[in-house]
Design a protein around this motif. Structure first.
Motif, PDB file in Angstrom:
ATOM      1  N   ARG A  55      -0.363 -14.991   0.489  1.00 35.66           N
ATOM      2  CA  ARG A  55      -1.485 -14.532  -0.325  1.00 35.66           C
ATOM      3  C   ARG A  55      -1.430 -13.018  -0.397  1.00 35.66           C
ATOM      4  N   HIS A 110      -5.364 -10.890  -3.895  1.00 37.59           N
ATOM      5  CA  HIS A 110      -5.868 -12.260  -3.756  1.00 37.59           C
ATOM      6  C   HIS A 110      -6.793 -12.354  -2.546  1.00 37.59           C
ATOM      7  N   ARG A 112      -1.924 -17.534  -7.068  1.00 37.75           N
ATOM      8  CA  ARG A 112      -1.034 -16.578  -6.411  1.00 37.75           C
ATOM      9  C   ARG A 112      -0.238 -15.786  -7.443  1.00 37.75           C
TER      10      ARG A 112
END
Length: 227
Positions: free
Chosen positions: A131, A135, A154
């Motif tokens: 991640r 994010h 993602r």
């Protein structure tokens, strides 16, 4: 005919299955965001100024850094690492390092330069991870752990993470140039104006990348409980 038209090729390509991310109502999101901001921004800032009042610059930095590192460690143990805490620890550590290696008060103005450079590198370093940092920061405020959409999200946030890595590295380079080639007063004025403009443009670009990325990935966001 032996050759199909481009339209036929596009039509024969597999359609991207559309997904809907159901987010809580605004009040629920606010209850989620407030503790993150308090833990990652308000408490470290308050401790810095309290430490500054009691023990000078070093007192403020140590107080804020100890809190941030402790909070980050606790999050790593119990889960749910906050992106704001990661940024706080990175920038505080960079500023403490610069203050530690220099006895020159003018070096205080190099701390934002180092902080922006570190932020840029942290954003870049997060790209290979599961991640990215953008994010993770978004997840601090929005519950984006929506199984089927994770891979698509993602891809969306990787582009936004790279954008902010470039933004912070560019700002660090500009700040270094201004501080090296102008007086302190000019540096403060120019840096404030340039930073505000660049970050405003980056925010607008991030919104565009997010919205266009969601459309490209076939994701729609709906607020409120799922029907």
């Amino acid at each position: 005919m032996s050759h199909r038209s481009h339209a036929d090729v596009r039509a024969s390509a597999p359609a991207l299955h559309h997904l809907v991310i159901h987010l809580p109502a605004a009040r629920t999101l606010l209850r989620r965001a407030v503790p993150v901001v308090v833990e990652g921004v308000l408490i470290p800032t308050g401790l810095f100024y309290l430490g500054l009042w009691l023990g000078g610059v070093w007192g403020g930095m140590i107080a804020a850094l100890v809190w941030s590192v402790g909070a980050l460690g606790r999050r790593m143990i119990v889960g749910g690492v906050s992106g704001l805490l990661v940024l706080a620890v990175a920038t505080l550590a960079a500023r403490a390092a610069i203050t530690g290696v220099s006895g020159n008060p003018a070096m205080y103005f190099w701390q934002p330069v180092a902080g922006e450079a570190v932020l840029g590198l942290v954003f870049l370093a997060s790209l290979p991870l599961g991640r990215s940092l953008a994010h993770r920061l978004a997840h601090d405020f929005l519950p984006l752990d929506t199984g089927p959409a994770q891979a698509r999200l993602r891809r969306v946030f990787r582009r936004i993470t790279f954008l902010w890595a470039v933004v912070f590295l560019v700002l660090a380079s500009l700040s270094w140039y201004l501080l090296s080639h102008s007086g302190i007063a000019a540096f403060v004025g120019y840096r404030t104006a340039i930073s505000a403009v660049v970050k405003a443009l980056a925010i607008a670009a991030s919104v565009y990348l997010f919205r266009s990325g969601l459309r490209r990935q076939g994701i729609r966001v709906a607020f409120g409980a799922a029907a």
